[in-house]
Design a protein around this motif. Sequence first.
Motif, short mmCIF file in Angstrom:
data_model
loop_
_atom_site.label_atom_id
_atom_site.label_comp_id
_atom_site.label_asym_id
_atom_site.label_seq_id
_atom_site.Cartn_x
_atom_site.Cartn_y
_atom_site.Cartn_z
N ILE A 61 27.36 -3.79 6.04
CA ILE A 61 27.54 -2.96 7.23
C ILE A 61 26.96 -1.59 6.93
O ILE A 61 27.36 -0.94 5.96
N ASP A 62 26.02 -1.16 7.76
CA ASP A 62 25.37 0.15 7.59
C ASP A 62 24.80 0.35 6.20
O ASP A 62 24.93 1.42 5.60
N TRP A 85 30.82 -13.70 10.57
CA TRP A 85 30.01 -12.63 9.99
C TRP A 85 30.09 -12.58 8.48
O TRP A 85 29.40 -11.78 7.84
N GLU A 89 24.62 -9.72 7.42
CA GLU A 89 24.48 -8.32 7.80
C GLU A 89 25.22 -8.18 9.13
O GLU A 89 24.86 -8.83 10.11
N THR A 91 26.32 -5.13 10.81
CA THR A 91 26.41 -3.76 11.32
C THR A 91 26.67 -3.73 12.81
O THR A 91 27.60 -3.08 13.29
N GLU A 92 25.85 -4.42 13.57
CA GLU A 92 26.02 -4.40 15.03
C GLU A 92 27.36 -4.99 15.45
O GLU A 92 28.05 -4.45 16.32
N TYR A 94 30.11 -4.99 13.75
CA TYR A 94 31.17 -4.05 13.40
C TYR A 94 31.23 -2.90 14.39
O TYR A 94 32.31 -2.50 14.83
N HIS A 95 30.08 -2.36 14.76
CA HIS A 95 30.06 -1.19 15.65
C HIS A 95 30.38 -1.54 17.10
O HIS A 95 30.74 -0.64 17.87
N ASP A 108 37.31 2.60 10.01
CA ASP A 108 36.24 3.08 9.14
C ASP A 108 36.80 3.52 7.78
O ASP A 108 36.21 3.26 6.74
#
Length: 122
Positions: A61-62, A85, A89, A91-92, A94-95, A108
Amino acid sequence: MMRNFFIFSTVTFWLAVAVFWAADVWLPDEAPRPDSVAANKTWTLVEISQHDTAEDCWMAIDGAVYNLTAYLPEHPSNPAVILPWCGKEATEAYHTKTKGRPHSSRADQMLSTYLIGTLIRP
């Protein structure tokens, strides 16, 4: 006799409170976590993809890599939401929580405790 016992008990109690307070103030909470060591460890997506089960769940993530295995049972919603997941990867995901809503700042902060390294992109 009873008065002496009361005074002794009261003094002992407040002495114990003072000792615990002093220990809390002067002693470190716990051994410092070597985040810099974890951040220096690098992983590829191929390595992360080998950790794709509920018993061994890593995500990128990120640009950071997290081992979320221990967190799965603690997730507020059904862990099945996270399982697709694992080993990827994310990231998307998670956000947006895959529904367009971001995670909270508390999430976070919790995420940082599961950091195990950095993602290397080929």
